[in-house]
Design a protein around this motif. Structure first.
Motif, PDB file in Angstrom:
ATOM      1  N   VAL A   1       5.700  -4.015   4.507  1.00 39.44           N
ATOM      2  CA  VAL A   1       4.807  -2.875   4.264  1.00 39.44           C
ATOM      3  C   VAL A   1       5.536  -1.532   4.341  1.00 39.44           C
ATOM      4  O   VAL A   1       5.123  -0.560   3.690  1.00 39.44           O
ATOM      5  N   PHE A   2       6.633  -1.457   5.115  1.00 39.62           N
ATOM      6  CA  PHE A   2       7.373  -0.194   5.247  1.00 39.62           C
ATOM      7  C   PHE A   2       8.720  -0.224   4.512  1.00 39.62           C
ATOM      8  O   PHE A   2       9.519   0.710   4.650  1.00 39.62           O
ATOM      9  N   ASP A   3       8.983  -1.248   3.727  1.00 41.86           N
ATOM     10  CA  ASP A   3      10.316  -1.434   3.136  1.00 41.86           C
ATOM     11  C   ASP A   3      10.733  -0.324   2.182  1.00 41.86           C
ATOM     12  O   ASP A   3      11.923  -0.060   2.018  1.00 41.86           O
TER      13      ASP A   3
ATOM     14  N   PHE B   1      10.973  -3.026  10.337  1.00 42.52           N
ATOM     15  CA  PHE B   1      11.459  -1.653  10.457  1.00 42.52           C
ATOM     16  C   PHE B   1      12.891  -1.479   9.943  1.00 42.52           C
ATOM     17  O   PHE B   1      13.483  -0.409  10.105  1.00 42.52           O
ATOM     18  N   ASP B   2      13.446  -2.476   9.299  1.00 44.68           N
ATOM     19  CA  ASP B   2      14.872  -2.467   8.958  1.00 44.68           C
ATOM     20  C   ASP B   2      15.256  -1.465   7.891  1.00 44.68           C
ATOM     21  O   ASP B   2      16.409  -1.021   7.839  1.00 44.68           O
TER      22      ASP B   2
ATOM     23  N   ILE C   1       0.810  -1.216   0.000  1.00 47.75           N
ATOM     24  CA  ILE C   1       0.000   0.000   0.000  1.00 47.75           C
ATOM     25  C   ILE C   1       0.845   1.270   0.000  1.00 47.75           C
ATOM     26  O   ILE C   1       0.434   2.307  -0.540  1.00 47.75           O
ATOM     27  N   PHE C   2       2.064   1.223   0.588  1.00 45.13           N
ATOM     28  CA  PHE C   2       2.902   2.427   0.668  1.00 45.13           C
ATOM     29  C   PHE C   2       4.124   2.358  -0.257  1.00 45.13           C
ATOM     30  O   PHE C   2       5.013   3.213  -0.164  1.00 45.13           O
ATOM     31  N   ASP C   3       4.185   1.390  -1.146  1.00 43.93           N
ATOM     32  CA  ASP C   3       5.406   1.146  -1.922  1.00 43.93           C
ATOM     33  C   ASP C   3       5.821   2.304  -2.812  1.00 43.93           C
ATOM     34  O   ASP C   3       7.010   2.470  -3.102  1.00 43.93           O
TER      35      ASP C   3
END
Length: 322
Positions: free
Chosen positions: A150-152, A175-176, A126-128
């Protein structure tokens, strides 16, 4: 024969003008409900009781405020023509889901506010496309899980708010890739520290302690700090719904005996939200704003209808003569 041709041209022009007015009523100056600033490119549609996003938001809009409405869903292409947008606020609505790809065209977006909705999950990727995002608010939702990666793509993210959700774990490596993160809120989630899935989060918090603000506040359901959890304490191999792992028997028993009616309503920090948005109380709150027009807009629409009807009669008259 020139009469019918001229009448037909007039009909086309008037019809086009009428359709444009009927579909383009976004800004108050055009008979809509939103306040539009041509200099700052700010479109403020907040606190209007909207159940749908207004059509024809100007393509060069930089800041779009849709918070404090009654939006329960978003069209998949709701923001596809707004690639200049840097700020989007959808907080304090009733959103239950987000369509895949709804934010894909917002390649310039810097801040995204989704807090105080009813989101239970997030679509994969969704945030890519939000690679310039620095602030993401997801607090005060009902998120039960986070998709893998999702945050990658959020390498520029500095602030991530996840507090007050229903998260029990995060995927390994969640979170990496947020190397610039300096603030994250994880408190008021029921982190399950009996399962070994929690060990990634516990280790990450210990590594980032003193470097990322807010992480120490994450606590397990037994009130112990997540960063203090050991491998011996988190020994169970748990499986959660919609993931690759099963809920321990103790958790199933607890869930079965719980009652949503017993969960107290938590206070909403509206002051902080309003301060962040630069919010001011509107001078009026229409009850059906998506259907309302200003008096001038209404009169203009009626005039267009009258002229269109006259043009149609004019065409019919000359066609009969021909």
């Amino acid at each position: 024969m020139m009469g019918p041709v001229l009448a037909a041209c007039l009909l086309i022009i008037l019809s086009t003008a009428w359709i444009s007015q009927a579909n383009g009523a976004t800004c108050k100056k055009d008979g809509g409900v939103c306040t539009c600033n041509d200099q700052t490119k700010n479109v403020d549609c907040s606190s209007k009781g909207l159940t749908a996003i207004p059509s024809n938001i100007p393509a060069d809009t930089d800041r779009l405020e849709l918070h404090m409405n009654k939006l329960s869903s978003l069209p998949p292409k709701a923001f596809h023509n707004l690639n200049k947008l840097t700020f989007l606020s959808l907080g304090t609505n009733q959103l239950q889901t987000l369509p895949p790809g709804v934010f894909d065209h917002l390649v310039s977006l810097d801040k995204l506010v989704l807090n105080q909705n009813q989101l239970k999950s997030l679509p994969q990727g969704i945030f890519d496309h939000l690679t310039k995002l620095t602030i993401l608010w997801l607090s005060y939702n009902k998120l039960q899980r986070l998709p893998e990666g999702v945050f990658d793509k959020l390498a520029e993210l500095k602030t991530l708010d996840l507090f007050n959700n229903q998260l029990r774990r995060v995927p390994d490596g969640a979170f990496d890739y947020m190397s610039k993160l300096n603030r994250i809120t994880l408190n008021d989630n029921p982190w399950d520290c009996s399962c070994n899935d929690i060990l990634y989060l516990s280790k990450w918090i210990r590594e980032k302690e003193g470097k990322v603000n807010g992480i120490e506040s994450a606590t397990c359901v037994n009130k112990k700090a997540v960063l203090e959890i050991t491998e011996e304490e988190a020994a169970e191999d748990c499986v959660y719904p919609n993931t690759t792992t099963a809920i321990p028997t103790t958790i199933i028993t607890t869930l079965a005996s719980s009652n949503d009616d017993d969960i107290p309503e938590l206070p909403v920090p509206q002051e902080n939200f309003q301060k962040f948005l630069g919010y001011q109380e509107p001078d009026h709150l229409p009850t059906q704003p998506q259907c309302l027009m200003s008096i001038s807009g209404y009169l203009g629409l009626m005039m267009s209808l009258v002229l269109t009807s006259a043009a149609i009669l004019y065409v019919i008259h000359f066609l009969k003569k021909a």
